[in-house]
Design a protein around this motif. Structure first.
Motif, PDB file in Angstrom:
ATOM      1  N   VAL A   1       0.829  -1.213   0.000  1.00 19.96           N
ATOM      2  CA  VAL A   1       0.000   0.000   0.000  1.00 19.96           C
ATOM      3  C   VAL A   1       0.860   1.259   0.000  1.00 19.96           C
ATOM      4  O   VAL A   1       1.788   1.402   0.798  1.00 19.96           O
ATOM      5  CB  VAL A   1      -0.954   0.008   1.219  1.00 19.96           C
ATOM      6  N   LYS A   2       0.540   2.172  -0.923  1.00 19.29           N
ATOM      7  CA  LYS A   2       1.101   3.523  -0.938  1.00 19.29           C
ATOM      8  C   LYS A   2       0.277   4.348  -1.917  1.00 19.29           C
ATOM      9  O   LYS A   2      -0.511   3.804  -2.702  1.00 19.29           O
ATOM     10  CB  LYS A   2       2.576   3.521  -1.338  1.00 19.29           C
ATOM     11  N   ASP A   3       0.450   5.637  -1.863  1.00 22.07           N
ATOM     12  CA  ASP A   3      -0.243   6.540  -2.774  1.00 22.07           C
ATOM     13  C   ASP A   3      -0.011   6.102  -4.225  1.00 22.07           C
ATOM     14  O   ASP A   3       1.132   5.853  -4.629  1.00 22.07           O
ATOM     15  CB  ASP A   3       0.319   7.962  -2.556  1.00 22.07           C
ATOM     16  N   GLY A   4      -1.106   5.957  -4.994  1.00 16.61           N
ATOM     17  CA  GLY A   4      -0.959   5.695  -6.429  1.00 16.61           C
ATOM     18  C   GLY A   4      -1.151   4.262  -6.881  1.00 16.61           C
ATOM     19  O   GLY A   4      -1.285   4.017  -8.079  1.00 16.61           O
ATOM     20  N   ILE A   5      -1.181   3.284  -5.952  1.00 18.01           N
ATOM     21  CA  ILE A   5      -1.443   1.914  -6.407  1.00 18.01           C
ATOM     22  C   ILE A   5      -2.950   1.759  -6.641  1.00 18.01           C
ATOM     23  O   ILE A   5      -3.750   2.586  -6.206  1.00 18.01           O
ATOM     24  CB  ILE A   5      -0.933   0.823  -5.425  1.00 18.01           C
ATOM     25  N   HIS A   6      -3.336   0.701  -7.334  1.00 17.79           N
ATOM     26  CA  HIS A   6      -4.754   0.454  -7.615  1.00 17.79           C
ATOM     27  C   HIS A   6      -5.358  -0.461  -6.551  1.00 17.79           C
ATOM     28  O   HIS A   6      -4.665  -1.314  -5.985  1.00 17.79           O
ATOM     29  CB  HIS A   6      -4.905  -0.217  -8.982  1.00 17.79           C
ATOM     30  N   LEU A   7      -6.656  -0.304  -6.322  1.00 19.75           N
ATOM     31  CA  LEU A   7      -7.351  -1.199  -5.388  1.00 19.75           C
ATOM     32  C   LEU A   7      -7.192  -2.655  -5.811  1.00 19.75           C
ATOM     33  O   LEU A   7      -7.032  -3.543  -4.978  1.00 19.75           O
ATOM     34  CB  LEU A   7      -8.837  -0.843  -5.314  1.00 19.75           C
ATOM     35  N   GLY A   8      -7.215  -2.901  -7.126  1.00 22.06           N
ATOM     36  CA  GLY A   8      -7.057  -4.271  -7.626  1.00 22.06           C
ATOM     37  C   GLY A   8      -5.730  -4.909  -7.253  1.00 22.06           C
ATOM     38  O   GLY A   8      -5.626  -6.134  -7.176  1.00 22.06           O
ATOM     39  N   ASP A   9      -4.717  -4.082  -7.020  1.00 25.36           N
ATOM     40  CA  ASP A   9      -3.399  -4.615  -6.628  1.00 25.36           C
ATOM     41  C   ASP A   9      -3.487  -5.304  -5.260  1.00 25.36           C
ATOM     42  O   ASP A   9      -2.809  -6.310  -5.023  1.00 25.36           O
ATOM     43  CB  ASP A   9      -2.356  -3.490  -6.553  1.00 25.36           C
ATOM     44  N   ILE A  10      -4.320  -4.745  -4.384  1.00 21.63           N
ATOM     45  CA  ILE A  10      -4.508  -5.339  -3.055  1.00 21.63           C
ATOM     46  C   ILE A  10      -5.175  -6.702  -3.193  1.00 21.63           C
ATOM     47  O   ILE A  10      -4.690  -7.706  -2.663  1.00 21.63           O
ATOM     48  CB  ILE A  10      -5.357  -4.399  -2.163  1.00 21.63           C
ATOM     49  N   GLY A  11      -6.290  -6.741  -3.925  1.00 25.34           N
ATOM     50  CA  GLY A  11      -7.010  -8.002  -4.121  1.00 25.34           C
ATOM     51  C   GLY A  11      -6.171  -9.055  -4.821  1.00 25.34           C
ATOM     52  O   GLY A  11      -6.177 -10.233  -4.431  1.00 25.34           O
ATOM     53  N   SER A  12      -5.440  -8.641  -5.845  1.00 23.86           N
ATOM     54  CA  SER A  12      -4.593  -9.573  -6.606  1.00 23.86           C
ATOM     55  C   SER A  12      -3.503 -10.182  -5.722  1.00 23.86           C
ATOM     56  O   SER A  12      -3.224 -11.381  -5.793  1.00 23.86           O
ATOM     57  CB  SER A  12      -3.962  -8.833  -7.788  1.00 23.86           C
ATOM     58  N   THR A  13      -2.892  -9.356  -4.871  1.00 25.67           N
ATOM     59  CA  THR A  13      -1.834  -9.833  -3.965  1.00 25.67           C
ATOM     60  C   THR A  13      -2.371 -10.909  -3.024  1.00 25.67           C
ATOM     61  O   THR A  13      -1.733 -11.949  -2.813  1.00 25.67           O
ATOM     62  CB  THR A  13      -1.263  -8.647  -3.151  1.00 25.67           C
ATOM     63  N   ILE A  14      -3.562 -10.661  -2.473  1.00 28.24           N
ATOM     64  CA  ILE A  14      -4.174 -11.631  -1.552  1.00 28.24           C
ATOM     65  C   ILE A  14      -4.545 -12.915  -2.291  1.00 28.24           C
ATOM     66  O   ILE A  14      -4.182 -14.020  -1.874  1.00 28.24           O
ATOM     67  CB  ILE A  14      -5.415 -11.010  -0.877  1.00 28.24           C
ATOM     68  N   GLN A  15      -5.253 -12.765  -3.399  1.00 25.33           N
ATOM     69  CA  GLN A  15      -5.739 -13.929  -4.143  1.00 25.33           C
ATOM     70  C   GLN A  15      -4.596 -14.817  -4.625  1.00 25.33           C
ATOM     71  O   GLN A  15      -4.655 -16.042  -4.508  1.00 25.33           O
ATOM     72  CB  GLN A  15      -6.582 -13.462  -5.336  1.00 25.33           C
ATOM     73  N   THR A  16      -3.542 -14.202  -5.147  1.00 28.09           N
ATOM     74  CA  THR A  16      -2.403 -14.964  -5.655  1.00 28.09           C
ATOM     75  C   THR A  16      -1.770 -15.800  -4.550  1.00 28.09           C
ATOM     76  O   THR A  16      -1.488 -16.990  -4.727  1.00 28.09           O
ATOM     77  CB  THR A  16      -1.351 -14.004  -6.265  1.00 28.09           C
ATOM     78  N   HIS A  17      -1.568 -15.178  -3.381  1.00 32.66           N
ATOM     79  CA  HIS A  17      -0.930 -15.880  -2.266  1.00 32.66           C
ATOM     80  C   HIS A  17      -1.804 -17.024  -1.752  1.00 32.66           C
ATOM     81  O   HIS A  17      -1.322 -18.141  -1.523  1.00 32.66           O
ATOM     82  CB  HIS A  17      -0.625 -14.905  -1.131  1.00 32.66           C
ATOM     83  N   VAL A  18      -3.087 -16.742  -1.607  1.00 27.19           N
ATOM     84  CA  VAL A  18      -4.019 -17.708  -1.018  1.00 27.19           C
ATOM     85  C   VAL A  18      -4.243 -18.910  -1.936  1.00 27.19           C
ATOM     86  O   VAL A  18      -4.203 -20.070  -1.493  1.00 27.19           O
ATOM     87  CB  VAL A  18      -5.359 -17.002  -0.707  1.00 27.19           C
ATOM     88  N   GLU A  19      -4.469 -18.638  -3.206  1.00 28.21           N
ATOM     89  CA  GLU A  19      -4.758 -19.735  -4.141  1.00 28.21           C
ATOM     90  C   GLU A  19      -3.537 -20.612  -4.383  1.00 28.21           C
ATOM     91  O   GLU A  19      -3.677 -21.810  -4.629  1.00 28.21           O
ATOM     92  CB  GLU A  19      -5.336 -19.172  -5.438  1.00 28.21           C
ATOM     93  N   ALA A  20      -2.341 -20.043  -4.244  1.00 28.30           N
ATOM     94  CA  ALA A  20      -1.109 -20.837  -4.366  1.00 28.30           C
ATOM     95  C   ALA A  20      -1.005 -21.882  -3.251  1.00 28.30           C
ATOM     96  O   ALA A  20      -0.363 -22.924  -3.410  1.00 28.30           O
ATOM     97  CB  ALA A  20       0.117 -19.934  -4.341  1.00 28.30           C
ATOM     98  N   GLN A  21      -1.683 -21.612  -2.131  1.00 30.88           N
ATOM     99  CA  GLN A  21      -1.693 -22.558  -0.999  1.00 30.88           C
ATOM    100  C   GLN A  21      -2.883 -23.519  -1.061  1.00 30.88           C
ATOM    101  O   GLN A  21      -3.078 -24.338  -0.165  1.00 30.88           O
ATOM    102  CB  GLN A  21      -1.734 -21.776   0.319  1.00 30.88           C
ATOM    103  N   GLY A  22      -3.715 -23.376  -2.104  1.00 34.41           N
ATOM    104  CA  GLY A  22      -4.854 -24.284  -2.272  1.00 34.41           C
ATOM    105  C   GLY A  22      -6.123 -23.856  -1.557  1.00 34.41           C
ATOM    106  O   GLY A  22      -7.083 -24.632  -1.459  1.00 34.41           O
TER     107      GLY A  22
END
Length: 248
Positions: free
Chosen positions: A136-157
């Motif tokens: 998180v910092k000024d200028g990132i997109h909201l989707g970047d937050i969701g993508s970061t979570i989803q990628t990590h979680v789904e990699a663990q099944g």
């Protein structure tokens, strides 16, 4: 940081510290044989003793001071005389309202000895939240937050609940923007310095679908698989973030 942000950040931090303190009190008493009602009482009394108000109490008719979501309950579980037993996992979600500002946080607790699967679910959920906060910092997109979570979680099944999300917060308990915990990198609005919101991923051991019980509040996994959640309230700075709901 301009003066207006500083005041909102400082006031949110005061409320956030009280909310985190309530969860520290829960940690001291949670064990097999304790009821979720007792956890609620601890939260209510701690927040009250710190001259704050439990925001969930009577919010849209919610009857208690915190949410206690055990095992396959995803969120908004209502404290009751239900006794916690060895092997249970429970999320306790508290929001303190102090001097006109809200601090919202939740944490997973282990009751006695829990399964290896439950341990992995809890640690993955916490890691996902922290990975998202750390970008998180000024200028990132909201989707970047969701993508970061989803990628990590789904990699663990595991799977990410899509029916509930994080939210803007401040003098209002829930407001725009919605913070989805899944999504595409680079999508959604850009976040800007001074914004305050929660990141609170709900992660399931099985499929992501949920349903709400007849009480109108308690959300559970449709497949009855375990669910875990962590939550922090954070503020966006030019180069990063501040977490307002850390323990002392």
């Amino acid at each position: 940081m301009n003066k207006n942000f500083r005041e909102s950040f400082e006031k949110t931090k005061v409320a956030g510290k009280i909310a985190a303190g309530a969860l520290d009190e829960v940690a001291k008493i949670i064990k097999p044989g304790v009821s979720t009602e007792e956890l609620d009482k601890v939260c209510y009394e701690y927040i009250n003793d710190n001259k704050a108000y439990s925001a969930p109490l009577f919010y849209r008719g919610f009857p208690k001071s915190c949410c206690t979501s055990t095992n396959h309950v995803v969120c908004h579980g209502i404290p009751s005389d239900k006794i916690l037993k060895n092997g249970d996992i429970v999320n306790v979600d508290v929001t303190a309202f102090k001097d006109g500002w809200h601090g919202d946080t939740s944490r997973m607790f282990k009751v006695g000895e829990i399964s290896i699967k439950a341990e992995k679910l809890i640690s993955t959920t916490y890691e996902a939240m922290m990975k998202a906060i750390n970008i998180v910092k000024d200028g990132i997109h909201l989707g970047d937050i969701g993508s970061t979570i989803q990628t990590h979680v789904e990699a663990q099944g595991f799977s990410v609940v899509q029916d509930f999300c994080g939210h803007g917060i401040g003098q209002t308990f829930h407001k725009e923007p919605n913070i989805l915990h899944y999504g595409e990198k680079g999508s959604g609005e850009k976040i800007t310095e001074g914004m305050i919101f929660t990141i609170e991923p709900m992660i399931n051991l099985g499929k992501y679908e949920t349903k709400t019980l007849n009480d109108g509040w308690t959300a559970v996994t449709k497949d009855k698989s375990l669910s875990a959640q962590f939550e922090h309230t954070i503020g966006v700075t030019k180069d990063g973030f501040e977490i307002f709901t850390l323990s002392n």
